[in-house]
Design a protein around this motif. Structure first.
Motif: not given
Length: 296
Positions: A68-84
Motif C-alpha cells: 500500500a505504501e508503494a502504491m501511495d508513492q506511485i500516486a504521489r509521483g503521478i500528481a506533479p506530472i499531471a499538475a505540470s
C-alpha cells in the motif's frame, strides 16, 4: 479488487484512528470504516484490531502495508506530472497548516487575495492550536514553531516574530507600577493549558517569574488575547496581535520580550506542483513584507 480501498487502508495505517484517517482523506469516518471492511472481505483477512489507543495492524495487515505504501508513492509521483500540464494557471487545493494567531491575524487576508488572483486555486487555511503532520497528509505546507527533524521534508526558515507581556490599561492602573520581574508575583496570569502545549516554544513565563496564580488558561491564543484585554490578568501575546489594541499595554518590554521562529515545510514530492510552488513563494514574500509588524 477495488484498488482505491488501499488508499483508505494506508490512511488508517498512518493516522491510527478512523477520525484521523477521515480528516486526511476529507471523508466521514464511517466511509473509512466501510472501505476497510470491504477490503477485508475481498482479501478474506482481518487487517486491523481495535485497541484503546486506535487501530493496530494484524499480521495480514503488516504484509499488506509495504504494498500500500508503494502504491501511495506511485500516486504521489503521478500528481506533479499531471499538475505540470497546467503550470501557467495553478489550480487545485493547497492546504496550509499554521498556528492560530499567525494564520488568522497575518496570513488570512493575504492568502484570500492570492486566491482571487488564481481563480482555479483553492486555499485551505488550517489555523489551529496544534501541530499538523505532513506524514499524515494533514496539510501540504506546514508552518510550525519547531524546526522539522525529519530529513525527508523540504524546510525553510520563514521568519522570526516577537511576543511581549501585556496587561489591560485599566487593570494596570489599579495595581502598583511594575518596574521589575519581582513585581509580577502579586499578579494573576493568562496562559496556555500546560498539559495541552503542542510545543515547548510556547513556554514563556518560567523565564520571568513562576506565576503563583492563573486566572484563565486556554489552548487558543485568541481566547487568551480576549481574556487579557478583558482585564483577567497579564499574558504573553504576539506583538502583531496585541500592539494594535489600544486597550493593551506592554509590561516590562525589555525584560519580558520573546523571539520565536516560524519554519515552513512540505513533502519533497510536492515542490514541483505549480499550486504548491505559487503558495510557497507567496508565503515567503508576504512575511518579508510584514517584517515591521512581526518584529515590532
Amino acid at each position: 479488487m477495488d484498488w482505491d480501498h488501499l488508499r483508505f487502508f494506508w490512511a488508517l495505517v498512518q493516522a491510527g484512528t478512523l477520525v484521523g484517517a477521515a480528516k486526511a482523506l476529507g471523508v466521514e469516518h464511517t466511509t473509512v470504516s466501510r472501505r476497510i471492511q470491504a477490503l477485508e472481505k475481498q482479501l478474506g483477512a482481518t487487517l486491523f484490531t481495535r485497541e484503546g489507543s486506535g487501530y493496530k495492524l494484524t499480521d495480514a495487515g503488516r504484509q499488506l502495508q509495504p504494498r500500500a505504501e508503494a502504491m501511495d508513492q506511485i500516486a504521489r509521483g503521478i500528481a506533479p506530472i499531471a499538475a505540470s500540464q497546467n503550470a501557467e494557471t495553478p489550480s487545485g487545493v493547497v492546504r496550509i497548516g499554521v498556528t492560530e494567531g499567525f494564520g488568522t491575524q497575518v496570513l488570512a487576508k493575504h492568502l484570500a487575495l492570492l486566491a482571487q488572483r488564481y481563480p482555479l486555486l483553492t486555499i485551505d487555511l488550517l489555523a489551529v492550536p496544534r501541530m499538523l503532520q505532513l506524514s499524515r497528509r494533514e496539510a501540504d505546507i506546514v508552518i510550525s514553531l519547531d524546526r522539522p527533524v525529519r530529513d525527508t521534508v523540504v524546510t525553510s526558515r520563514l521568519t522570526e516574530y516577537r511576543l511581549y507581556l501585556y496587561g489591560q490599561r485599566e487593570y494596570l492602573a489599579r495595581h502598583p507600577l511594575i518596574t521589575a520581574t519581582e513585581g509580577l508575583a502579586s499578579h494573576r496570569f493568562v496562559h496556555y493549558v500546560d498539559d495541552q502545549l503542542f510545543t515547548k516554544e510556547l513556554q514563556f513565563l518560567d523565564s520571568l517569574s513562576a506565576p503563583q496564580r492563573f486566572s484563565f488558561r486556554s489552548t487558543s491564543i485568541l481566547a487568551q488575547y480576549t481574556a487579557v484585554r478583558t482585564g483577567a490578568g497579564l499574558g504573553v501575546l504576539p506583538g502583531f496581535l496585541a500592539d494594535k489594541d489600544p486597550l493593551l499595554q506592554r509590561v516590562l518590554p525589555e525584560q519580558a520580550q520573546f523571539t520565536r521562529t516560524f519554519w515552513m515545510s512540505m513533502p519533497p514530492e510536492l515542490r514541483s506542483v505549480p499550486g504548491i510552488q505559487v503558495v510557497w513563494r507567496f508565503l515567503q514574500a508576504t512575511v518579508q513584507e510584514q517584517q515591521a509588524l512581526l518584529m515590532c
